[in-house]
Design an enzyme around this catalytic site. Structure first.
Site, PDB file in Angstrom:
ATOM      1  N   CYS A   2       0.849  -1.182   0.000  1.00  0.00           N
ATOM      2  CA  CYS A   2       0.000   0.000   0.000  1.00  0.00           C
ATOM      3  C   CYS A   2       0.890   1.240   0.000  1.00  0.00           C
ATOM      4  O   CYS A   2       2.077   1.154   0.282  1.00  0.00           O
ATOM      5  CB  CYS A   2      -0.865   0.023   1.252  1.00  0.00           C
ATOM      6  SG  CYS A   2      -1.834  -1.477   1.446  1.00  0.00           S
ATOM      7  N   ARG A  27       1.463   1.817  -5.945  1.00  0.00           N
ATOM      8  CA  ARG A  27       1.671   0.795  -4.920  1.00  0.00           C
ATOM      9  C   ARG A  27       0.394   0.001  -4.616  1.00  0.00           C
ATOM     10  O   ARG A  27       0.451  -1.016  -3.932  1.00  0.00           O
ATOM     11  CB  ARG A  27       2.174   1.442  -3.627  1.00  0.00           C
ATOM     12  CG  ARG A  27       3.509   2.125  -3.775  1.00  0.00           C
ATOM     13  CD  ARG A  27       3.934   2.722  -2.457  1.00  0.00           C
ATOM     14  NE  ARG A  27       4.222   1.693  -1.485  1.00  0.00           N
ATOM     15  CZ  ARG A  27       5.400   1.144  -1.296  1.00  0.00           C
ATOM     16  NH1 ARG A  27       6.426   1.521  -2.023  1.00  0.00           N
ATOM     17  NH2 ARG A  27       5.573   0.219  -0.386  1.00  0.00           N
ATOM     18  N   TRP A  75      -3.725  -1.796  -1.446  1.00  0.00           N
ATOM     19  CA  TRP A  75      -3.726  -3.064  -2.180  1.00  0.00           C
ATOM     20  C   TRP A  75      -4.248  -4.076  -1.178  1.00  0.00           C
ATOM     21  O   TRP A  75      -3.565  -4.403  -0.209  1.00  0.00           O
ATOM     22  CB  TRP A  75      -2.308  -3.382  -2.644  1.00  0.00           C
ATOM     23  CG  TRP A  75      -2.249  -4.529  -3.607  1.00  0.00           C
ATOM     24  CD1 TRP A  75      -2.459  -4.469  -4.953  1.00  0.00           C
ATOM     25  CD2 TRP A  75      -1.932  -5.891  -3.321  1.00  0.00           C
ATOM     26  NE1 TRP A  75      -2.301  -5.710  -5.515  1.00  0.00           N
ATOM     27  CE2 TRP A  75      -1.982  -6.609  -4.545  1.00  0.00           C
ATOM     28  CE3 TRP A  75      -1.624  -6.594  -2.162  1.00  0.00           C
ATOM     29  CZ2 TRP A  75      -1.724  -7.966  -4.625  1.00  0.00           C
ATOM     30  CZ3 TRP A  75      -1.373  -7.960  -2.253  1.00  0.00           C
ATOM     31  CH2 TRP A  75      -1.426  -8.630  -3.472  1.00  0.00           C
ATOM     32  N   ASN A 101       0.384  -0.328   6.124  1.00  0.00           N
ATOM     33  CA  ASN A 101       0.869  -1.137   5.006  1.00  0.00           C
ATOM     34  C   ASN A 101       1.459  -2.408   5.598  1.00  0.00           C
ATOM     35  O   ASN A 101       2.284  -2.330   6.508  1.00  0.00           O
ATOM     36  CB  ASN A 101       1.947  -0.356   4.241  1.00  0.00           C
ATOM     37  CG  ASN A 101       2.614  -1.189   3.161  1.00  0.00           C
ATOM     38  OD1 ASN A 101       2.043  -2.168   2.684  1.00  0.00           O
ATOM     39  ND2 ASN A 101       3.818  -0.809   2.789  1.00  0.00           N
ATOM     40  N   GLY A 102       1.045  -3.571   5.090  1.00  0.00           N
ATOM     41  CA  GLY A 102       1.595  -4.830   5.602  1.00  0.00           C
ATOM     42  C   GLY A 102       0.483  -5.736   6.087  1.00  0.00           C
ATOM     43  O   GLY A 102      -0.690  -5.547   5.746  1.00  0.00           O
ATOM     44  N   GLU A 489       9.933 -13.671 -20.053  1.00  0.00           N
ATOM     45  CA  GLU A 489       9.643 -12.275 -19.727  1.00  0.00           C
ATOM     46  C   GLU A 489       8.636 -11.692 -20.727  1.00  0.00           C
ATOM     47  O   GLU A 489       7.728 -10.955 -20.338  1.00  0.00           O
ATOM     48  CB  GLU A 489      10.954 -11.471 -19.700  1.00  0.00           C
ATOM     49  CG  GLU A 489      10.816  -9.979 -19.484  1.00  0.00           C
ATOM     50  CD  GLU A 489      10.188  -9.587 -18.147  1.00  0.00           C
ATOM     51  OE1 GLU A 489       9.971 -10.462 -17.290  1.00  0.00           O
ATOM     52  OE2 GLU A 489       9.888  -8.384 -17.987  1.00  0.00           O
ATOM     53  N   LYS A 493       5.056 -10.163 -19.540  1.00  0.00           N
ATOM     54  CA  LYS A 493       4.628  -8.788 -19.847  1.00  0.00           C
ATOM     55  C   LYS A 493       3.261  -8.807 -20.516  1.00  0.00           C
ATOM     56  O   LYS A 493       2.401  -7.999 -20.199  1.00  0.00           O
ATOM     57  CB  LYS A 493       5.631  -8.091 -20.776  1.00  0.00           C
ATOM     58  CG  LYS A 493       6.913  -7.629 -20.134  1.00  0.00           C
ATOM     59  CD  LYS A 493       6.800  -6.345 -19.328  1.00  0.00           C
ATOM     60  CE  LYS A 493       6.732  -6.611 -17.860  1.00  0.00           C
ATOM     61  NZ  LYS A 493       7.883  -6.985 -17.136  1.00  0.00           N
ATOM     62  N   GLU A 496       0.435  -9.799 -17.973  1.00  0.00           N
ATOM     63  CA  GLU A 496       0.100  -8.823 -16.931  1.00  0.00           C
ATOM     64  C   GLU A 496      -0.495  -7.545 -17.509  1.00  0.00           C
ATOM     65  O   GLU A 496      -1.294  -6.891 -16.847  1.00  0.00           O
ATOM     66  CB  GLU A 496       1.290  -8.528 -16.022  1.00  0.00           C
ATOM     67  CG  GLU A 496       2.437  -7.818 -16.661  1.00  0.00           C
ATOM     68  CD  GLU A 496       3.585  -7.585 -15.694  1.00  0.00           C
ATOM     69  OE1 GLU A 496       3.347  -7.378 -14.513  1.00  0.00           O
ATOM     70  OE2 GLU A 496       4.742  -7.614 -16.156  1.00  0.00           O
ATOM     71  N   HIS A 512       7.927 -31.595 -27.039  1.00  0.00           N
ATOM     72  CA  HIS A 512       7.595 -32.578 -26.000  1.00  0.00           C
ATOM     73  C   HIS A 512       6.181 -32.384 -25.452  1.00  0.00           C
ATOM     74  O   HIS A 512       5.860 -32.879 -24.387  1.00  0.00           O
ATOM     75  CB  HIS A 512       8.631 -32.516 -24.873  1.00  0.00           C
ATOM     76  CG  HIS A 512      10.007 -32.866 -25.340  1.00  0.00           C
ATOM     77  ND1 HIS A 512      10.374 -34.134 -25.697  1.00  0.00           N
ATOM     78  CD2 HIS A 512      11.092 -32.087 -25.559  1.00  0.00           C
ATOM     79  CE1 HIS A 512      11.637 -34.144 -26.092  1.00  0.00           C
ATOM     80  NE2 HIS A 512      12.093 -32.901 -26.025  1.00  0.00           N
ATOM     81  N   LYS A 615       2.804  -2.680  -7.378  1.00  0.00           N
ATOM     82  CA  LYS A 615       4.217  -2.544  -7.737  1.00  0.00           C
ATOM     83  C   LYS A 615       5.119  -3.275  -6.764  1.00  0.00           C
ATOM     84  O   LYS A 615       6.119  -3.852  -7.136  1.00  0.00           O
ATOM     85  CB  LYS A 615       4.560  -1.049  -7.774  1.00  0.00           C
ATOM     86  CG  LYS A 615       5.992  -0.750  -8.188  1.00  0.00           C
ATOM     87  CD  LYS A 615       6.206  -1.046  -9.649  1.00  0.00           C
ATOM     88  CE  LYS A 615       7.613  -0.797 -10.105  1.00  0.00           C
ATOM     89  NZ  LYS A 615       7.880  -1.487 -11.388  1.00  0.00           N
TER      90      LYS A 615
HETATM   91  C1  F6R Z   1       6.461  -7.822 -13.500  1.00  0.00           C
HETATM   92  C2  F6R Z   1       6.872  -7.331 -12.198  1.00  0.00           C
HETATM   93  C3  F6R Z   1       6.913  -8.292 -11.056  1.00  0.00           C
HETATM   94  C4  F6R Z   1       8.138  -8.013 -10.165  1.00  0.00           C
HETATM   95  C5  F6R Z   1       8.117  -8.911  -8.921  1.00  0.00           C
HETATM   96  C6  F6R Z   1       9.349  -8.700  -8.057  1.00  0.00           C
HETATM   97  O1  F6R Z   1       6.502  -6.801 -14.460  1.00  0.00           O
HETATM   98  O2  F6R Z   1       7.160  -6.180 -12.039  1.00  0.00           O
HETATM   99  O3  F6R Z   1       6.909  -9.613 -11.503  1.00  0.00           O
HETATM  100  O4  F6R Z   1       9.292  -8.242 -10.924  1.00  0.00           O
HETATM  101  O5  F6R Z   1       6.963  -8.637  -8.160  1.00  0.00           O
HETATM  102  O6  F6R Z   1       9.433  -7.391  -7.623  1.00  0.00           O
HETATM  103  P1  F6R Z   1      10.801  -6.798  -7.075  1.00  0.00           P
HETATM  104  O7  F6R Z   1      11.779  -6.804  -8.212  1.00  0.00           O
HETATM  105  O8  F6R Z   1      10.472  -5.417  -6.605  1.00  0.00           O
HETATM  106  O9  F6R Z   1      11.259  -7.698  -5.978  1.00  0.00           O
END
Ligand code: F6R
Length: 620
Positions: A2, A27, A75, A101-102, A489, A493, A496, A512, A615
């Site tokens: 959050c 966040r 969040w 937050n938490g 990756e 992308k 998400e 396979h 994030k």
């Molecule tokens: C995808 C993305 C997430 C983060 C993951 C780890 O685009 O951003 O998969 O990579 O949540 O986050 P960090 O790097 O902050 O530990």
């Protein structure tokens, strides 16, 4: 997970708090809320959904002017994303407002305790207990200055789990208190005013002077008495002071439609900055903060790379580079699995944790598990002073700057570069590469910003392709060697951002089983390695393109300039500059980011804040 903002000072608190929330909305955006102290009581407003909903509610029914306020963007963890569960939460006596937050892990027991005293809960959140407990602890604390901080210490000592709490009390119109354990909090110091934020973006437009709050500490900010930090036992501690080197503009979109596009455009700079200043006086490569000796690094006989999501994909690339350059065995694991399967670690194990935010709970817990087993921990992180680097034995910061879009882009490229540096530092310290060999690789690394910039100039056909793929049901991504993590990756992308089913595969694995899903017109993106050097690898991938094409796939091929072998089999050909095989992910990832962004945009989705995501994931 959050976003938290607090303000005490001469400005209208609501304006400052809303400004901070705007910058922290990345966040979490399940709900937003504010509380200001006015006329001897708490005035609150909170709304489910994005901050815009709260702003609209405030425009219809404004809160009174005040010099003290707190705010929150959520969040959701405990309790759905409703108005009722939005923070701030106010105590039963109406005096305390608190944001959190938490996760308070022992909230159920604490809730029963409060309910036994007759308190009726207004929400399903874990946070609300903190408000009621603070009100009671305030009544029990000795009257006089510091009373609210004393209450916060008493309550914080009873909480288990992860929390940043910020609270105000109707009887203390000039004071805010906050505490933290395992969740981020920074203090901004202005001229006669103080700010609290989950990160500096909350107050960067007001001040760059910041104080770092340590684990299990309580801060009191008071318009007259200033700033006091203590541990939970009440012992005064001096917070570390630093000046933020980002400017407010860095946290704005800079003319791009999305933060993500701005951050993609910043990638050449992010890569260049991550490489900056890495050569020490003796010509050797250097880490940022090292609490390990060269002998410690020489004693390493095994490396684990542990991280999540996109950072995990950077870890997969690290394995190829570190094993190739150092001949030390490397295992890569997602952080949420790592500690639960009893990995074999000891003093001669190096655990590299990679985290953009430095606050990801899964990664933090993996780090702590590694340290409990006496392993050495090296962090690769983008946020200075965040928890993960602070708890590690050595740190290599990625200098990608603030990343606001929820999906990682520039931090990923910077992480890959940092992983290469870790490999080279290990190779150098252990003497398995001559200085001129290390220098030759560094020279190749230094060409990467230019190569990424070149890719960015030729993305219009990729955008056009993206628009044509907006109705796809499934898109597959294939790669071999370092192209495999790039495929993962690319798929992540797309999932998400565009909410399209996508999967990345090791190209050789397709036959396979997964090849069965390929149907007439299924888009398949193939990352082709350089035909130079490892031509065996290249030939195999070209065969894989033919295999999927023979089954009706629409092939989208990413290949380096001059690779003519792929031309007959590519329905769409995306060119990237020639780059050494191991370093290629830094350039081949970029078209995949643009593709996902364009598809999501065409489908009408919020590229910066995809649904269900946050994030910084500060819960396990
Ligand atoms: C995808 C993305 C997430 C983060 C993951 C780890 O685009 O951003 O998969 O990579 O949540 O986050 P960090 O790097 O902050 O530990």
């Amino acid at each position: 997970m959050c976003g938290i903002v607090g303000y005490v000072g001469p400005q209208n608190a609501l304006d400052v708090v809303l400004g901070g929330l705007r910058r922290l909305e990345y966040r979490g955006y399940d709900s937003a809320g504010v509380a200001v102290l006015a006329d001897g009581g708490q005035a609150t407003a909170k709304k489910a959904g994005k901050l815009a909903n709260l702003e609209k509610a405030l425009a219809d029914s404004p809160l009174p002017e005040s010099t003290i306020g707190i705010g929150h963007t959520r969040w959701a963890t405990h309790g759905g994303p409703t108005d009722r569960n939005a923070h701030p939460h106010v105590s039963a006596d109406g005096k305390v407002a608190v944001v959190h937050n938490g996760i308070i892990e022992n909230f159920a027991a604490l809730r029963s305790e409060c309910e036994a005293t007759g308190i009726e809960f207004a929400s399903e959140t874990d946070t609300e207990v903190a408000g009621h407990l603070l009100a009671a602890a305030y009544e029990a604390a000795p009257a006089g200055p510091g009373r609210l901080a004393e209450a916060m210490r008493a309550v914080s000592s009873r909480l288990e789990g992860a929390f940043t709490l910020v609270a105000s009390h109707a009887d203390e119109p000039d004071t805010l208190v906050a505490s933290r354990r395992n969740s981020p909090l920074v203090v901004g110091v202005g001229d006669g005013e103080y700010f609290l934020g989950s990160d500096v973006a909350a107050f960067i437009s007001h001040t760059r002077e910041a104080r770092e709050l340590g684990q299990d500490q309580v801060v009191e900010i008071d318009r007259h008495r200033g700033l006091t930090v203590t541990d939970f036992a009440g012992t005064v501690v001096e917070p570390a002071a630093y000046t933020v080197d980002w400017d407010a503009e860095a946290a704005e979109k800079g003319g791009h439609e999305w933060f993500m596009l701005k951050e993609i455009a910043e990638q050449p700079q992010a890569v260049a900055d991550t490489l900056l200043g890495r050569l020490g006086e003796d010509g050797g490569l250097v880490l940022d903060e090292v609490r390990l000796t060269d002998q410690d690094l020489r004693d390493i006989d095994k490396v684990f790379v542990v991280s999540c999501g996109t950072s995990f994909h950077a870890g997969l690339i690290a394995k190829y580079a570190i094993e190739h350059w150092t001949r030390i065995p490397v295992e890569v694991e997602v952080a949420s699995e790592f500690r639960y399967r009893d990995p074999v670690l000891d003093r001669s194990t190096l655990v590299v944790v990679i985290s953009q935010s430095g606050e990801t709970m899964d990664t933090l817990m993996a780090l702590r598990h590694a340290k409990d087993q006496k392993a050495r921990v090296l962090a690769i992180c983008n946020v200075n002073g965040s928890t993960i680097p602070r708890e590690s034995d050595a740190v290599l910061y990625t200098h990608a700057g603030p990343e606001i879009a929820v999906a990682s882009t520039k931090s990923f490229l910077a992480q890959i570069v940092a992983c290469y540096l870790v490999g080279l530092i290990l190779a150098q310290v252990r003497g398995v590469k001559y200085a001129d060999e290390v220098a030759a690789i560094v020279a190749e690394l230094q060409k990467l910003p230019e190569a990424v910039a070149q890719v960015l100039t030729q993305m219009e056909p990729v955008r056009e392709l993206g628009r044509s793929l907006a109705d796809a049901d499934t898109i597959l991504f294939l790669g071999r060697h370092v192209g495999f993590p790039v495929a993962l990756e690319g798929a992540l992308k797309l999932k998400e951002l565009a909410y399209i089913h996508a999967e990345g595969f090791a190209a050789g694995e397709l036959k396979h089983g997964p090849i069965a899903v390929i149907d007439q017109g299924t888009p398949v993106v193939v990352i082709v390695p350089s035909p130079r050097g490892r031509s065996l690898l290249h030939g195999k991938v070209v065969s894989n393109i033919q295999e999927v094409r023979a089954r009706g796939a629409r092939t989208i091929v990413i290949a380096e300039d001059g690779d003519d072998d792929v031309v007959p089999y590519a329905d769409h050909l995306i060119r990237v500059p020639r780059t050494p095989t191991l370093l290629a992910p830094v350039v081949t990832t970029v078209p995949l980011q643009i593709l996902a962004c364009e598809i999501a945009d065409t489908r009408g989705f919020d590229v910066d804040q995809p649904r269900n995501l946050a994030k910084s994931v500060t819960v396990e």
